[in-house]
Design a protein around this motif. Structure first.
Motif, PDB file in Angstrom:
ATOM      1  N   TYR A 284       0.887  -1.167   0.000  1.00  0.00           N
ATOM      2  CA  TYR A 284       0.000   0.000   0.000  1.00  0.00           C
ATOM      3  C   TYR A 284       0.920   1.210   0.000  1.00  0.00           C
ATOM      4  CZ  TYR A 284      -3.998   2.977   0.942  1.00  0.00           C
ATOM      5  OH  TYR A 284      -4.986   3.945   0.839  1.00  0.00           O
ATOM      6  N   VAL A 285       0.961   1.892  -1.144  1.00  0.00           N
ATOM      7  CA  VAL A 285       1.985   2.920  -1.354  1.00  0.00           C
ATOM      8  C   VAL A 285       1.357   4.309  -1.404  1.00  0.00           C
ATOM      9  CG1 VAL A 285       3.807   3.724  -2.912  1.00  0.00           C
ATOM     10  CG2 VAL A 285       3.462   1.278  -2.540  1.00  0.00           C
ATOM     11  N   VAL A 286       1.724   5.139  -0.443  1.00  0.00           N
ATOM     12  CA  VAL A 286       1.249   6.520  -0.450  1.00  0.00           C
ATOM     13  C   VAL A 286       2.347   7.408  -1.025  1.00  0.00           C
ATOM     14  CG1 VAL A 286      -0.222   6.113   1.560  1.00  0.00           C
ATOM     15  CG2 VAL A 286       2.079   7.044   1.896  1.00  0.00           C
ATOM     16  N   ARG A 287       1.971   8.616  -1.386  1.00  0.00           N
ATOM     17  CA  ARG A 287       2.955   9.573  -1.880  1.00  0.00           C
ATOM     18  C   ARG A 287       2.880  10.852  -1.053  1.00  0.00           C
ATOM     19  NH1 ARG A 287       2.001   9.230  -8.281  1.00  0.00           N
ATOM     20  NH2 ARG A 287       0.109   8.140  -7.644  1.00  0.00           N
ATOM     21  N   CYS A 288       4.055  11.438  -0.815  1.00  0.00           N
ATOM     22  CA  CYS A 288       4.120  12.649  -0.002  1.00  0.00           C
ATOM     23  C   CYS A 288       5.325  13.456  -0.474  1.00  0.00           C
ATOM     24  CB  CYS A 288       4.273  12.259   1.469  1.00  0.00           C
ATOM     25  SG  CYS A 288       4.465  13.661   2.576  1.00  0.00           S
ATOM     26  N   GLU A 289       5.115  14.761  -0.718  1.00  0.00           N
ATOM     27  CA  GLU A 289       6.214  15.610  -1.192  1.00  0.00           C
ATOM     28  C   GLU A 289       7.328  15.672  -0.144  1.00  0.00           C
ATOM     29  OE1 GLU A 289       6.621  16.841  -4.256  1.00  0.00           O
ATOM     30  OE2 GLU A 289       4.722  15.865  -4.784  1.00  0.00           O
ATOM     31  N   GLU A 290       6.948  15.528   1.121  1.00  0.00           N
ATOM     32  CA  GLU A 290       7.957  15.525   2.188  1.00  0.00           C
ATOM     33  C   GLU A 290       8.096  14.121   2.741  1.00  0.00           C
ATOM     34  OE1 GLU A 290       7.882  19.286   4.695  1.00  0.00           O
ATOM     35  OE2 GLU A 290       5.830  19.116   3.959  1.00  0.00           O
ATOM     36  N   ARG A 291       8.334  13.195   1.848  1.00  0.00           N
ATOM     37  CA  ARG A 291       8.358  11.784   2.192  1.00  0.00           C
ATOM     38  C   ARG A 291       9.361  11.452   3.300  1.00  0.00           C
ATOM     39  NH1 ARG A 291      10.570   7.885  -1.170  1.00  0.00           N
ATOM     40  NH2 ARG A 291      12.440   9.178  -1.018  1.00  0.00           N
ATOM     41  N   ASP A 292      10.564  12.002   3.213  1.00  0.00           N
ATOM     42  CA  ASP A 292      11.581  11.631   4.195  1.00  0.00           C
ATOM     43  C   ASP A 292      11.203  12.099   5.600  1.00  0.00           C
ATOM     44  OD1 ASP A 292      12.910  10.406   2.156  1.00  0.00           O
ATOM     45  OD2 ASP A 292      14.351  12.034   1.834  1.00  0.00           O
ATOM     46  N   ARG A 293      10.529  13.259   5.658  1.00  0.00           N
ATOM     47  CA  ARG A 293      10.072  13.773   6.947  1.00  0.00           C
ATOM     48  C   ARG A 293       8.920  12.894   7.465  1.00  0.00           C
ATOM     49  NH1 ARG A 293       7.250  17.759   9.139  1.00  0.00           N
ATOM     50  NH2 ARG A 293       6.233  18.484   7.244  1.00  0.00           N
ATOM     51  N   LEU A 294       8.053  12.462   6.574  1.00  0.00           N
ATOM     52  CA  LEU A 294       6.948  11.554   6.952  1.00  0.00           C
ATOM     53  C   LEU A 294       7.508  10.239   7.487  1.00  0.00           C
ATOM     54  CD1 LEU A 294       3.960  10.609   7.020  1.00  0.00           C
ATOM     55  CD2 LEU A 294       4.222   9.950   4.607  1.00  0.00           C
ATOM     56  N   LYS A 295       8.505   9.715   6.781  1.00  0.00           N
ATOM     57  CA  LYS A 295       9.107   8.441   7.201  1.00  0.00           C
ATOM     58  C   LYS A 295       9.722   8.573   8.599  1.00  0.00           C
ATOM     59  CE  LYS A 295      12.255   4.788   5.516  1.00  0.00           C
ATOM     60  NZ  LYS A 295      11.580   3.807   6.336  1.00  0.00           N
ATOM     61  N   ALA A 296      10.407   9.683   8.842  1.00  0.00           N
ATOM     62  CA  ALA A 296      11.040   9.919  10.156  1.00  0.00           C
ATOM     63  C   ALA A 296       9.966  10.065  11.241  1.00  0.00           C
ATOM     64  CB  ALA A 296      11.920  11.166  10.093  1.00  0.00           C
ATOM     65  N   HIS A 297       8.883  10.779  10.908  1.00  0.00           N
ATOM     66  CA  HIS A 297       7.759  10.951  11.848  1.00  0.00           C
ATOM     67  C   HIS A 297       7.190   9.580  12.240  1.00  0.00           C
ATOM     68  CE1 HIS A 297       3.680  12.237  13.152  1.00  0.00           C
ATOM     69  NE2 HIS A 297       3.213  11.346  12.299  1.00  0.00           N
ATOM     70  N   LEU A 298       6.993   8.706  11.263  1.00  0.00           N
ATOM     71  CA  LEU A 298       6.425   7.382  11.550  1.00  0.00           C
ATOM     72  C   LEU A 298       7.436   6.519  12.314  1.00  0.00           C
ATOM     73  CD1 LEU A 298       4.504   6.771   8.190  1.00  0.00           C
ATOM     74  CD2 LEU A 298       3.541   7.404  10.416  1.00  0.00           C
ATOM     75  N   ASP A 299       8.702   6.632  11.949  1.00  0.00           N
ATOM     76  CA  ASP A 299       9.763   5.905  12.674  1.00  0.00           C
ATOM     77  C   ASP A 299       9.727   6.250  14.156  1.00  0.00           C
ATOM     78  OD1 ASP A 299      11.040   4.245  10.936  1.00  0.00           O
ATOM     79  OD2 ASP A 299      12.540   5.711  10.277  1.00  0.00           O
ATOM     80  N   ASN A 300       9.558   7.538  14.437  1.00  0.00           N
ATOM     81  CA  ASN A 300       9.496   8.004  15.831  1.00  0.00           C
ATOM     82  C   ASN A 300       8.342   7.379  16.595  1.00  0.00           C
ATOM     83  OD1 ASN A 300      11.721   9.624  16.072  1.00  0.00           O
ATOM     84  ND2 ASN A 300      10.683  11.438  15.239  1.00  0.00           N
TER      85      ASN A 300
END
Ligand code: PLP
Length: 364
Positions: A284-300
């Protein structure tokens, strides 16, 4: 809470007793390569896809490169392929010495049919379609172009077991459908495994011969083949998985529906199916212009995600010799910079999914 991007153990424990019983049965049988389990799996998988033949192989990559080999596509030939695919699709082409010609994807992550025609040259021999993330590509347009130009059509179905376009199973539109049963795929083995499905009797026979050192009869070698045999243990375990595929796919579709209905963050774009296509939601693949920030937010928050794939094949070190540059395929490259696969696997709990949904909806 800690949520991994994938949990293969969950898929095992769903049918633990059946898997263990089958594994013991094969271990005790004294027959381990190309036997009854492989034959039965091939029949059952052919019947599942609606293809005439299935030939079990050792991996999805083998399915791809042996397909191009048997279609006589090699040095001096071009194969059109989407830029946003997994590297194995491209290696299936280049192992034979053929040249991949990359085409940009449409908004549904599939090869853009409108761009295929412009990429055709007198050297073009085939189109390779990847039904990426489990979503079927627009096979009516693609098949029509291949027919009109007399091109072979090969489908990379490593992520699309059971996905359909206008009711027809992916893998059955062209010359060959190539499948992987790597453990994380929708139908996963417990090691490496693959297969092709084909309708042509002669081509099916050629695969059977090629996978076993080019021999039809033991020690009589007709062609220079490969060792790409599916083993009995994997085939037996795959039969167990295949017998539950309807419920496994329905579960993934329910998970996707829950994401579709509950994710509502304006910074995040949800996956969109092409008209007439179904998805088996390999990812299930979402797209986000600030993907790396989203990934870090979810990692946290303890939510694991994966990028499929951070480096598109045309920019991989292995393919520098093709002379593509950053900027050669802007749509593909933008996808690589914005896609994020969120947890999607059989056995994810509603509570875990709620946690993922909240985590994504609270991203600012
Ligand atoms: C997994 C995968 C392959 C390769 O399959 P293996 O069994 O790992 O060799 C090829 N293409 C795609 C799109 C894949 O996802």
């Amino acid at each position: 809470m800690k949520i991994m991007p994938n949990r293969l153990d969950r898929g095992f424990y769903m049918y633990q007793q059946e898997f263990e019983r089958k594994a013991l049965e094969v271990l005790r049988s004294g027959w381990y390569v190309l036997g009854d389990e492989v034959r039965s799996f091939e029949e059952e998988f052919a019947s599942y896809t609606g293809a005439k033949h299935c030939i079990g192989l050792a991996s999805g990559l083998d399915a791809l490169w042996i397909s191009f080999r048997l279609l006589n596509i090699g040095r001096g030939d071009e194969v059109i392929v989407q830029g946003n695919t997994y590297i194995a699709s491209v290696m299936g082409i280049t192992i034979n010495g053929a040249t991949p010609v990359f085409v940009e994807p449409d908004p549904h992550f599939g090869i853009d049919p409108l761009r295929i025609e412009r990429a055709i040259t007198e050297r073009t021999k085939a189109v390779l379609v990847t039904h990426l993330y489990g979503m079927a590509s627009k096979m009516d347009d693609i098949s029509e172009i291949c027919k009109r130009y007399g091109l072979h059509l090969v489908e990379d179905c490593a992520q699309s077991h059971g996905a359909r376009y206008n009711g027809q199973m992916t893998g059955t539109f062209g010359d060959v459908g190539c499948f992987s049963f790597y453990p994380s795929k929708n139908i996963g083995a417990f090691g490496d495994a693959g297969a092709v499905v084909v309708n042509n009797d002669n081509l099916a026979e050629a695969f059977r011969i090629f996978r076993n050192y080019g021999s039809e009869k033991r020690y009589y070698n007709k062609v220079i083949g490969a060792n790409s045999r599916l083993d009995e243990l994997q085939a037996g375990l795959l039969r167990v998985r295949l017998s539950h595929i309807e419920e496994l796919t329905q579960e993934r579709q329910k998970i996707a529906e829950r994401y579709n209905n509950n994710l509502n963050n304006p910074l995040i774009r949800l996956p969109e199916l092409a008209k007439g296509a179904t998805s088996v939601w390999h990812q299930y693949v979402v797209r986000c212009e600030e993907r790396d920030r989203l990934k870090a937010h979810l990692d946290n928050l303890g939510i694991g995600t994966i990028i499929h794939y951070p480096i598109p094949p045309h920019l991989a070190e292995a393919y520098l010799y093709l002379n593509y540059k950053k900027g050669s395929l802007p749509i593909t490259e933008h996808m690589a910079d914005t896609v994020l696969s969120i947890p999607m696997y059989n056995g994810i709990t509603e509570e875990e999914q709620e946690y993922v949904i909240n985590g994504i909806n609270h991203f600012r």
